[in-house]
Design an enzyme around this catalytic site. Structure first.
Site, short mmCIF file in Angstrom:
data_model
loop_
_atom_site.label_atom_id
_atom_site.label_comp_id
_atom_site.label_asym_id
_atom_site.label_seq_id
_atom_site.Cartn_x
_atom_site.Cartn_y
_atom_site.Cartn_z
N ASP A 138 22.97 13.61 28.65
CA ASP A 138 23.30 14.27 27.47
C ASP A 138 24.84 14.14 26.98
O ASP A 138 24.97 14.37 25.54
CB ASP A 138 23.09 15.91 27.47
CG ASP A 138 21.42 16.19 27.43
OD1 ASP A 138 20.62 15.28 27.35
OD2 ASP A 138 21.18 17.37 27.57
N GLY A 186 25.00 22.38 36.24
CA GLY A 186 24.53 22.92 37.11
C GLY A 186 24.83 22.84 38.67
O GLY A 186 25.06 23.82 39.35
N GLY A 209 25.28 17.36 37.13
CA GLY A 209 25.77 18.09 35.88
C GLY A 209 26.34 19.37 35.89
O GLY A 209 26.74 19.65 37.43
N GLY A 259 16.13 24.80 43.04
CA GLY A 259 16.77 25.06 44.32
C GLY A 259 18.13 25.31 44.51
O GLY A 259 18.92 24.67 45.18
O1 F6P Z 1 20.15 17.65 30.79
C1 F6P Z 1 19.50 16.31 30.72
C2 F6P Z 1 18.14 16.77 30.20
O2 F6P Z 1 17.66 15.31 29.94
C3 F6P Z 1 18.17 17.32 28.99
O3 F6P Z 1 18.24 16.63 27.71
C4 F6P Z 1 16.63 18.00 28.97
O4 F6P Z 1 16.49 19.28 28.30
C5 F6P Z 1 16.47 18.25 30.37
O5 F6P Z 1 17.35 17.40 31.10
C6 F6P Z 1 14.99 18.05 30.69
O6 F6P Z 1 15.08 18.25 32.26
P1 F6P Z 1 13.55 18.00 33.14
O7 F6P Z 1 13.57 16.58 33.29
O8 F6P Z 1 13.88 18.64 34.34
O9 F6P Z 1 12.45 18.59 32.27
#
Ligand code: F6P
Length: 365
Positions: free
Chosen positions: A142, A119, A117, A81
């Site tokens: 992270d 993004g 974060g 989104g």
């Molecule tokens: O950026 C944090 C994070 O937990 C990453 O370590 C991981 O790749 C991603 O988010 C996973 O995101 P989602 O829960 O949207 O698949």
């Protein structure tokens, strides 16, 4: 004195993270002291689309007072989104950013506090450049944002992984096995590095250091199996052996608009190690979203509370394109552009990596 800021919005974007609710709580409590109303926006910028803006609601202290220890986010969030590249039903992609700015105006928001974060803050920055006042709060488990010393949620994730390693160690020792634990960390290996240090891993594999199966196998054979009688390997999802790219997960369900979903680094490590260590039993555990859910540890609650308080103050003071940043011992206000500058990666030459090596941990190289 009449203040220009009467009402602010607050939203959470991107992956959830322990401590998000504690930030929301602090924003509301501080704004209440300042005489500023807070509007909770649902599902990130999605909640500022004309079709959903009606769900935005006033948040008062009684709505948030109990949130300190609650995981997730009461506002909801999404990793999809982007209003600048909004995917419509049917697949067409449209720039709907002006609709977001117009919805904020209709809701009479003098500023929006964006908890997210890189993004989320990249979107926030573009909106700020088009006139929407924004105060960002950095977030990621992270811990890979250069704009802040550490992010809330990271300490909780590290504790979860450390607990898992403590449990894996006893079963690994009982069976004389090698246990591979795959953890989160898309671009940066902070979770793997910290938890591996805390949990006594023999090997830590991170995205910043391409790893060599022969080297890792040698360490497991000599230092781990021969001396300890078992092996513990922590591998970040973004880590890859030399010459390979990170493993992508076999996903089920909708993923349109989502960044590639990583997964399989642990299995890949086990496969390659098994070729070199055919006589050893190897098992793989993937911790996944267990690292993101549930109660934040105390230090994350404190950090989240301080960032939320500082964000409310910054919005009230009229900041329009700002980020609150943890620069111990204080939270300070920095330009929002800092949030999207560059990721904070593990420096293979840094002291923490050296300390890991000097206590016998193999980093894969
Ligand atoms: O950026 C944090 C994070 O937990 C990453 O370590 C991981 O790749 C991603 O988010 C996973 O995101 P989602 O829960 O949207 O698949």
């Amino acid at each position: 004195v009449a203040r220009a800021v009467h009402r602010v919005g607050v939203l959470t974007g991107g992956g959830d993270c322990p401590g998000l609710n504690a930030v929301v709580r602090a924003v509301v409590l501080r704004c209440d002291q300042l005489g500023v109303e807070v509007v909770g926006i649902e599902d990130g910028f999605e909640g500022l689309m004309p079709e959903t803006e009606g769900r935005a609601r006033l948040l008062t202290p009684p709505d948030v007072i109990h949130l300190l220890d609650q995981g997730g986010t009461i506002l909801g969030t999404t990793s999809r989104g982007n209003p600048f590249e909004y995917r419509m039903d049917g697949g067409a992609v449209r720039d709907r950013s002006q609709e977001v700015i117009d919805a904020a105006a209709r809701l009479r928001l003098d500023a929006v506090i964006t908890i997210g974060g890189d993004g989320t803050q990249a979107i926030a920055l573009e909106l700020a450049e088009r006139g929407l006042p924004v105060v960002g709060v950095p977030k990621t488990i992270d811990n890979d944002l250069a704009a802040t010393y550490e992010t809330f949620g990271f300490a909780t994730a590290v504790q979860v992984v450390c607990d898992a390693l403590d449990r894996l160690r006893t079963t690994a020792a009982s069976h004389e096995r090698i246990m591979v634990l795959e953890v989160m960390g898309r671009h940066a290996g902070w979770i793997a590095l910290h938890s591996g240090l805390a949990g006594g891993a023999h090997v830590i594999l991170i995205p910043e250091i391409p790893w060599d199966p022969g080297k890792v196998a040698g360490v497991l054979r000599e230092r781990a199996m021969r001396r300890a009688g078992f092996g513990l390997v922590v591998v970040a999802e973004g880590a890859a052996p030399r010459g390979e790219t990170p493993q992508q997960a076999q996903v089920v369900g909708a993923t349109a608009g989502h960044a590639p979903i990583l997964g399989g680094a642990g299995r890949r490590a086990a496969e390659l190690l098994a070729e070199v260590l055919p006589d050893h039993e190897i098992r793989v555990t993937v911790l996944g979203h267990l690292q993101r859910g549930g109660t934040p540890v105390a230090s994350d609650r404190i950090l989240a509370t301080r960032l939320g308080t500082a964000a409310a103050d910054a919005a009230w003071a009229g900041e329009r394109k700002a980020l609150v940043s943890w620069q111990p011992p204080d939270v300070v206000v920095v330009p929002l552009t800092d949030a999207v500058r560059r990721p904070r990666l593990v420096d293979p030459g840094s002291q923490i990596v050296r300390h890991a090596r000097e206590t016998g941990i193999c980093l894969g190289d």
